[in-house]
Design a protein around this motif. Structure first.
Motif, PDB file in Angstrom:
ATOM      1  N   ASN A 157       5.745  14.980  12.098  1.00 14.73           N
ATOM      2  CA  ASN A 157       5.141  13.638  12.156  1.00 14.73           C
ATOM      3  C   ASN A 157       4.003  13.546  13.165  1.00 14.73           C
ATOM      4  N   ASN A 158       3.200  14.562  13.259  1.00 10.00           N
ATOM      5  CA  ASN A 158       2.095  14.541  14.213  1.00 10.00           C
ATOM      6  C   ASN A 158       0.745  14.538  13.477  1.00 10.00           C
ATOM      7  N   CYS A 159       0.587  13.560  12.628  1.00 15.14           N
ATOM      8  CA  CYS A 159      -0.636  13.497  11.845  1.00 15.14           C
ATOM      9  C   CYS A 159      -0.987  12.039  11.548  1.00 15.14           C
ATOM     10  N   VAL A 160      -1.992  11.856  10.752  1.00 14.66           N
ATOM     11  CA  VAL A 160      -2.363  10.514  10.322  1.00 14.66           C
ATOM     12  C   VAL A 160      -2.002  10.345   8.849  1.00 14.66           C
ATOM     13  N   GLU A 161      -1.868   9.095   8.457  1.00 16.96           N
ATOM     14  CA  GLU A 161      -1.621   8.749   7.061  1.00 16.96           C
ATOM     15  C   GLU A 161      -2.737   7.818   6.616  1.00 16.96           C
ATOM     16  N   THR A 162      -3.069   7.878   5.340  1.00 18.53           N
ATOM     17  CA  THR A 162      -4.117   7.022   4.799  1.00 18.53           C
ATOM     18  C   THR A 162      -3.582   6.231   3.611  1.00 18.53           C
ATOM     19  N   ALA A 163      -4.219   5.110   3.366  1.00 22.30           N
ATOM     20  CA  ALA A 163      -3.868   4.268   2.214  1.00 22.30           C
ATOM     21  C   ALA A 163      -5.116   3.515   1.785  1.00 22.30           C
ATOM     22  N   ARG A 164      -5.151   3.123   0.528  1.00 23.32           N
ATOM     23  CA  ARG A 164      -6.257   2.320  -0.003  1.00 23.32           C
ATOM     24  C   ARG A 164      -5.708   0.983  -0.497  1.00 23.32           C
ATOM     25  N   PRO A 165      -5.849  -0.080   0.317  1.00 21.98           N
ATOM     26  CA  PRO A 165      -5.406  -1.399  -0.149  1.00 21.98           C
ATOM     27  C   PRO A 165      -6.156  -1.800  -1.420  1.00 21.98           C
ATOM     28  N   LEU A 166      -5.417  -2.254  -2.408  1.00 18.19           N
ATOM     29  CA  LEU A 166      -6.025  -2.618  -3.690  1.00 18.19           C
ATOM     30  C   LEU A 166      -6.266  -4.113  -3.823  1.00 18.19           C
ATOM     31  N   THR A 167      -5.587  -4.912  -2.999  1.00 18.08           N
ATOM     32  CA  THR A 167      -5.730  -6.362  -3.075  1.00 18.08           C
ATOM     33  C   THR A 167      -5.903  -6.936  -1.674  1.00 18.08           C
ATOM     34  N   GLY A 168      -6.262  -8.193  -1.625  1.00 13.82           N
ATOM     35  CA  GLY A 168      -6.396  -8.882  -0.347  1.00 13.82           C
ATOM     36  C   GLY A 168      -7.736  -8.644   0.315  1.00 13.82           C
ATOM     37  N   PRO A 169      -7.867  -9.088   1.553  1.00 15.59           N
ATOM     38  CA  PRO A 169      -9.160  -9.005   2.234  1.00 15.59           C
ATOM     39  C   PRO A 169      -9.595  -7.580   2.551  1.00 15.59           C
ATOM     40  N   TRP A 170      -8.674  -6.625   2.480  1.00 11.97           N
ATOM     41  CA  TRP A 170      -9.014  -5.240   2.805  1.00 11.97           C
ATOM     42  C   TRP A 170      -9.173  -4.365   1.565  1.00 11.97           C
ATOM     43  N   ALA A 171      -9.197  -4.947   0.398  1.00 11.86           N
ATOM     44  CA  ALA A 171      -9.352  -4.175  -0.839  1.00 11.86           C
ATOM     45  C   ALA A 171     -10.627  -3.345  -0.773  1.00 11.86           C
ATOM     46  N   GLY A 172     -10.510  -2.092  -1.165  1.00 12.04           N
ATOM     47  CA  GLY A 172     -11.658  -1.198  -1.176  1.00 12.04           C
ATOM     48  C   GLY A 172     -11.867  -0.439   0.114  1.00 12.04           C
ATOM     49  N   MET A 173     -11.127  -0.783   1.156  1.00 13.89           N
ATOM     50  CA  MET A 173     -11.248  -0.085   2.432  1.00 13.89           C
ATOM     51  C   MET A 173     -10.269   1.083   2.466  1.00 13.89           C
ATOM     52  N   LEU A 174     -10.424   1.972   3.444  1.00 14.83           N
ATOM     53  CA  LEU A 174      -9.475   3.053   3.659  1.00 14.83           C
ATOM     54  C   LEU A 174      -8.744   2.750   4.959  1.00 14.83           C
ATOM     55  N   ALA A 175      -7.424   2.639   4.890  1.00 15.86           N
ATOM     56  CA  ALA A 175      -6.600   2.374   6.066  1.00 15.86           C
ATOM     57  C   ALA A 175      -6.088   3.702   6.618  1.00 15.86           C
ATOM     58  N   VAL A 176      -6.079   3.821   7.938  1.00 12.27           N
ATOM     59  CA  VAL A 176      -5.619   5.026   8.617  1.00 12.27           C
ATOM     60  C   VAL A 176      -4.643   4.609   9.710  1.00 12.27           C
ATOM     61  N   ARG A 177      -3.484   5.284   9.777  1.00  8.76           N
ATOM     62  CA  ARG A 177      -2.502   4.991  10.817  1.00  8.76           C
ATOM     63  C   ARG A 177      -1.881   6.283  11.337  1.00  8.76           C
ATOM     64  N   ASP A 178      -1.224   6.181  12.476  1.00 10.19           N
ATOM     65  CA  ASP A 178      -0.511   7.295  13.094  1.00 10.19           C
ATOM     66  C   ASP A 178       0.859   7.415  12.427  1.00 10.19           C
ATOM     67  N   SER A 179       1.189   8.591  11.953  1.00 13.29           N
ATOM     68  CA  SER A 179       2.469   8.768  11.260  1.00 13.29           C
ATOM     69  C   SER A 179       3.668   8.583  12.183  1.00 13.29           C
ATOM     70  N   LYS A 180       3.471   8.737  13.492  1.00 11.70           N
ATOM     71  CA  LYS A 180       4.573   8.552  14.434  1.00 11.70           C
ATOM     72  C   LYS A 180       4.892   7.079  14.674  1.00 11.70           C
ATOM     73  N   ALA A 181       3.966   6.195  14.310  1.00  9.27           N
ATOM     74  CA  ALA A 181       4.152   4.755  14.529  1.00  9.27           C
ATOM     75  C   ALA A 181       3.808   3.999  13.246  1.00  9.27           C
ATOM     76  N   PRO A 182       4.642   4.115  12.212  1.00 13.10           N
ATOM     77  CA  PRO A 182       4.299   3.517  10.920  1.00 13.10           C
ATOM     78  C   PRO A 182       4.152   2.000  10.936  1.00 13.10           C
TER      79      PRO A 182
ATOM     80  N   VAL B 216       0.848  -1.180   0.000  1.00  8.30           N
ATOM     81  CA  VAL B 216       0.000   0.000   0.000  1.00  8.30           C
ATOM     82  C   VAL B 216       0.888   1.236   0.000  1.00  8.30           C
ATOM     83  N   HIS B 217       0.386   2.298  -0.555  1.00  9.54           N
ATOM     84  CA  HIS B 217       1.123   3.565  -0.612  1.00  9.54           C
ATOM     85  C   HIS B 217       0.467   4.516   0.385  1.00  9.54           C
ATOM     86  N   TRP B 218       1.159   4.810   1.475  1.00  7.34           N
ATOM     87  CA  TRP B 218       0.622   5.671   2.520  1.00  7.34           C
ATOM     88  C   TRP B 218       0.772   7.135   2.116  1.00  7.34           C
TER      89      TRP B 218
END
Length: 75
Positions: free
Chosen positions: A29-54, A17-19
């Protein structure tokens, strides 16, 4: 919200995935990052993570849930 987000224990469990970071983010680094998984069981979902803890956990939202969430924050 239409559905609760799913939890992924480590964002490294989301391969190939490309964050993206908000253009409003600073270099501190005090924000969130998002990604869109294109394959696998999470395809089509929006992933969100803390940029301080990649390698840390990520939340997965359906597109509808994410739209509801951001609309609520804006209101």
């Amino acid at each position: 919200m239409s559905a609760l987000p799913r939890h992924v224990p480590s964002s490294t469990d989301l391969p190939a995935v490309h964050w993206l970071r908000s253009s409003y983010s600073t270099g501190a680094n005090n924000c969130v990052e998002t990604a869109r998984p294109l394959t696998g069981p999470w395809a089509g979902m929006l992933a969100v993570r803390d940029s301080k803890a990649p390698a840390g956990p990520a939340l997965l939202f359906s597109p509808e849930s994410w739209a509801d969430f951001t609309a609520t924050i804006k209101a």
